[in-house]
Design a protein around this motif. Structure first.
Motif: not given
Length: 277
Positions: A162, A120, A114-115, A130, A138, A126, A136, A117
């Motif tokens: 995203v 952005t 789990r990310i 992804a 994101v 991001a 991922a 940004d």
């Protein structure tokens, strides 16, 4: 029309015209953009003639460039990590040094992370993460609705999944949301930095905090622990002379394994640390 006039209408002549004002490389780039042709086409067909409308469009682009408008804002796109992103005056132009931030995030990210940004902009960080990390999840935030709209268009164009949220830093993130990786390229230029004057076409609020260049970094670090899972990483891009300051911010906040990575020019550029407990 005379033969001499015809000669002025050729691709070769128009490149020479532009090169005298902005250099050959940029002249070819703008001519290719104006007529929808590649650099290779221009070289292979430099004796072909151009219609008046194409020449006028090209000359307008040269005028914009001569006045200081960056090439990406003229063409509406910029390459980043091997992909092209839409850019406009609502977002910063992605720069090669920011790829260092992406490279370090790729190194520390676990499987299916789990990310987050923060800030952005165009979405280049991001979206790249992804696309580069299978599975991922994101999330990307920005305080600018116009920037988020640009990032969303880029995500659609590049086929990236995203989630976008509007708001200032941690205000855009639900309290319960936790991440393995948090990245950010926040405004970090001091308002009195001489380099700021050369960036007048880019959104000022994305360049400087208007204070000392460190306030946004402080705000991000202050809220990071509450949203990082154990072992999670915070990675921050910063100015060439801010490495020590950002390391101290992370250490004071309790981060472990704090380290600064230099950019391609040999300058401190990305500092990161891990939540140890």
């Amino acid at each position: 029309m005379s033969a001499s006039a015809d000669a002025l209408d050729t691709i070769r002549a128009q490149i020479a015209f532009g090169a005298a004002q902005i250099g050959r490389f940029e002249a070819m780039l703008l001519l290719g953009h104006a007529i929808g042709r590649t650099r290779e086409f221009l070289i292979a067909h430099d004796d072909e003639t151009l219609d008046e409308e194409s020449i006028l469009r090209y000359h307008m682009l040269i005028t914009l460039r001569s006045a200081g408008t960056p090439i990406p804002y003229i063409t509406g796109r910029q390459e980043f990590f091997g992909r092209y992103f839409e850019v406009n005056d609502a977002v910063l132009i992605p720069r090669p040094d920011t790829e260092v931030l992406v490279e370090q995030a790729l190194l520390v990210a676990p499987a299916k992370p789990r990310i987050l940004d923060l800030g952005t902009g165009s979405g280049c960080i991001a979206i790249t993460l992804a696309l580069e990390i299978p599975g991922a999840e994101v999330t990307a935030t920005d305080a600018s609705a116009a920037a988020l709209a640009t990032a969303e268009r880029n995500a659609r164009a590049l086929g990236a999944s995203v989630r976008f949220r509007e708001g200032f830093w941690w205000d855009a993130v639900p309290q319960k949301d936790m991440f393995e990786v948090v990245v950010s390229n926040p405004p970090y230029i001091r308002p009195d930095d001489e380099h700021l004057a050369n960036l007048g076409n880019e959104p000022l609020g994305a360049l400087t905090d208007g204070i000392d260049g460190l306030q946004c970094l402080r705000d991000i670090v202050a809220g990071a622990m509450a949203h990082l899972k154990k072992g999670g990483w915070l990675l921050l891009e910063h100015g060439y002379d801010q490495g020590e300051d950002v390391r101290n911010l992370l250490l004071s906040a309790g981060f472990a394994a704090v380290h600064t990575k230099k950019d391609y020019g040999g300058n401190d550029r990305v500092t990161f640390g891990r939540r140890a407990e």
